[in-house]
Design a protein around this motif. Structure first.
Motif, PDB file in Angstrom:
ATOM      1  N   GLU A   1       0.777  -1.277   0.109  1.00  0.00           N
ATOM      2  CA  GLU A   1       0.227   0.025  -0.074  1.00  0.00           C
ATOM      3  C   GLU A   1       0.577   1.220   0.018  1.00  0.00           C
ATOM      4  N   SER A   2       2.148   1.149   0.511  1.00  0.00           N
ATOM      5  CA  SER A   2       2.949   2.206   0.513  1.00  0.00           C
ATOM      6  C   SER A   2       3.398   2.923  -0.934  1.00  0.00           C
ATOM      7  N   THR A   3       3.209   1.927  -2.106  1.00  0.00           N
ATOM      8  CA  THR A   3       3.470   2.341  -3.258  1.00  0.00           C
ATOM      9  C   THR A   3       2.192   3.102  -4.033  1.00  0.00           C
ATOM     10  N   VAL A   4       1.223   3.117  -3.288  1.00  0.00           N
ATOM     11  CA  VAL A   4      -0.161   3.867  -3.941  1.00  0.00           C
ATOM     12  C   VAL A   4      -0.860   4.608  -2.935  1.00  0.00           C
ATOM     13  N   ASP A   5      -0.263   4.835  -1.628  1.00  0.00           N
ATOM     14  CA  ASP A   5      -0.538   5.798  -0.665  1.00  0.00           C
ATOM     15  C   ASP A   5      -2.028   5.777  -0.238  1.00  0.00           C
ATOM     16  N   TYR A   6      -2.542   4.660  -0.290  1.00  0.00           N
ATOM     17  CA  TYR A   6      -3.974   4.645   0.449  1.00  0.00           C
ATOM     18  C   TYR A   6      -4.198   3.126   0.414  1.00  0.00           C
ATOM     19  N   PRO A   7      -5.359   2.901   1.473  1.00  0.00           N
ATOM     20  CA  PRO A   7      -5.710   1.471   1.850  1.00  0.00           C
ATOM     21  C   PRO A   7      -6.254   0.764   0.526  1.00  0.00           C
ATOM     22  N   VAL A   8      -6.030  -0.406   0.417  1.00  0.00           N
ATOM     23  CA  VAL A   8      -6.861  -1.245  -0.974  1.00  0.00           C
ATOM     24  C   VAL A   8      -7.850  -2.045  -0.437  1.00  0.00           C
ATOM     25  N   GLU A   9      -8.636  -2.303  -1.182  1.00  0.00           N
ATOM     26  CA  GLU A   9      -9.390  -3.495  -0.826  1.00  0.00           C
ATOM     27  C   GLU A   9      -8.911  -4.642  -1.128  1.00  0.00           C
ATOM     28  N   VAL A  10      -9.198  -5.887  -0.648  1.00  0.00           N
ATOM     29  CA  VAL A  10      -8.677  -7.076  -0.626  1.00  0.00           C
ATOM     30  C   VAL A  10      -9.397  -8.290  -1.191  1.00  0.00           C
ATOM     31  N   VAL A  11      -9.102  -9.214  -2.073  1.00  0.00           N
ATOM     32  CA  VAL A  11     -10.090 -10.276  -2.582  1.00  0.00           C
ATOM     33  C   VAL A  11      -9.168 -11.292  -2.146  1.00  0.00           C
ATOM     34  N   LEU A  12      -9.995 -12.378  -1.585  1.00  0.00           N
ATOM     35  CA  LEU A  12      -9.096 -13.879  -1.104  1.00  0.00           C
ATOM     36  C   LEU A  12      -9.717 -14.865  -2.147  1.00  0.00           C
TER      37      LEU A  12
END
Length: 456
Positions: free
Chosen positions: A384-395
């Protein structure tokens, strides 16, 4: 038009038929399990001839059932990082080294790249036993000579089936020898590997397709003239099959091993985004990159636990796990197979703490699964540090589909992120098909994803 999707994994070879929208057709599946030869010295190899025979057997089975009759395209998700030395006649000089093989060591006196950071940014990899920059010199020394050339397992198999079998940029990126920006072999990486261009596979151009060899048309007549798309690395294909095709949604896939990955657009020649020192980066295709990290433990924890711990099966196992709270388990290290890069821990590095006379087999298993969840959560923060925001996650992946408790443990470890689950067990094959038909962004619709943190 139907699509024949091949999934050339480490523990199995699968062939399945999808419709024109890349949806698997019921019953149109052939599978052969593969046995990895594991050694106490860190060896983890496959027999190339047996692997090819398993692929051919899957095609035979699908042909006999009439499932190949309407095929208009062949797409492939193939394991990354394998290497096979060949002699001048194209015959294997030994077994296939898989991603799990940890024996390779740098040659005596070798010093590695001149600028480690620049090398990492160009190739997305490190000077590490996992990649061809270290594996090729090690193989040459063990073979007592200089093999004519090196290929990955999928290139060997396709070389036996198709008129030509160049290496896709996706597969080439997994060798650690590809310049991710120019999409050519990296001169410094090749020098470290001691490999000339003639010893490496030819690289497939954009939109390359292959054809079945003329002498095999009688065996699978329905595949005569059918185009075969360039193979996609299995991890990249799984992201697409999970619907994780942009920098807002990361895929956590648990198959034989496990990985967390994020896809970004990056056409050939474009300046690449920053790459943190602990993450790798590979190519999905000529237009996209995938950044992430991977683990030697995943679904193979199930296989080990079933063999050694003699766990209950199915609903009985889930009932036993249900009384254990994720995040409140035994302290464990799941690195039974050692580290994936950039780590160097050898095979056999797993352990479990705080055992007592009241400890059950299921407690040990839960501790190992929970430990992997926490590792993924820590590494996702770095991604996430490469995009500077929290991401959604798909399992996704077969192991995730097999355990409600493991899905819940991931949700607990990944909070407060939104966590979803894709139930399609063939995300790799589906993703490869979507890439091949140019429907990259059609991987998974929201209707096909259920929120695990909203109940089952």
């Amino acid at each position: 038009m139907n699509i024949l999707a091949l999934d050339l994994g480490t523990s199995s070879v699968r062939g399945l038929v999808l419709d024109a929208d890349a949806v698997p057709l019921p019953g149109a599946l052939a599978r052969r399990k593969m046995a990895i030869t594991i050694g106490d010295d860190g060896a983890a190899t496959l027999d190339a001839a047996e692997y090819l025979a398993a692929l051919e057997a899957c095609l035979d089975e699908l042909h006999r059932a009439g499932h190949l009759d309407q095929i208009g395209l062949v797409a492939t998700a193939a394991q990354w990082h394998s290497v096979l030395p060949l002699d001048s006649d194209g015959s294997p000089l030994g077994p296939v080294l898989t991603w799990l093989d940890s024996r390779s060591t740098p040659a005596t006196g070798a010093t590695g790249p001149q600028d480690m950071n620049a090398f990492h940014h160009r190739t997305g990899t490190w000077w590490h036993r996992f990649y061809w920059s270290v594996r090729l010199p090690w193989l040459r020394e063990r073979l007592g000579g200089r093999p004519a050339r090196f290929v990955g397992l999928v290139e060997y198999a396709f070389g036996a089936l198709l008129e030509e079998a160049p290496m896709s940029v996706s597969q080439a990126s997994g060798t650690g020898l590809l310049d991710l920006r120019t999409l050519g072999w990296d001169p410094e990486a090749c020098e470290l590997a001691g490999a000339t261009r003639e010893e490496l596979p030819e690289l497939a151009p954009v939109d390359w397709t292959g054809r079945l060899r003329a002498d095999l048309v009688h065996r699978w007549p329905s595949l005569a003239g059918v185009p075969w798309a360039a193979p996609t690395g299995d991890g990249a294909a799984s992201n697409v099959g999970s619907g994780c095709v942009d920098p807002y949604r990361a895929a956590v896939t648990v198959g034989t091993s496990a990985a967390v990955r994020l896809v970004q657009a990056a056409p050939a020649g474009a300046i690449l985004p920053p790459l943190p020192s602990g993450l790798w980066r590979y190519r999905v295709d000529h237009r996209h990159i995938v950044t992430g990290t991977a683990y030697s433990a995943g679904g193979n924890l199930f296989a080990w636990a079933n063999k050694v711990l003699r766990l209950p099966a199915g609903p009985e196992l889930e009932a036993a796990l249900a009384v254990i709270t994720p995040g409140n388990t035994l302290v464990a290290d799941p690195r039974l197979g050692g580290d994936r890069p950039p780590g160097l821990a050898p095979a056999g590095s797993g352990h479990v703490h705080n055992l007592g006379f009241g400890t059950r087999a299921v407690d040990i298993f839960a501790g190992l699964m929970d430990a992997l969840c926490r590792q993924v959560a820590a590494d996702l923060a770095e991604i996430e540090s490469t995009v500077d925001y929290p991401v959604e996650v798909v399992l996704g992946g077969g192991a995730i589909a097999a355990s409600d408790w493991w899905r819940d443990a991931f949700v607990a470890a990944l909070k407060p992120r939104r966590v979803s689950h894709v139930r399609n067990p063939e995300i790799g094959a589906t993703g490869a098909a979507l890439i091949a038909i140019g429907r990259f962004h059609d991987g998974v619709t929201l209707e096909r994803i259920s929120r695990t943190d909203e109940g089952h």
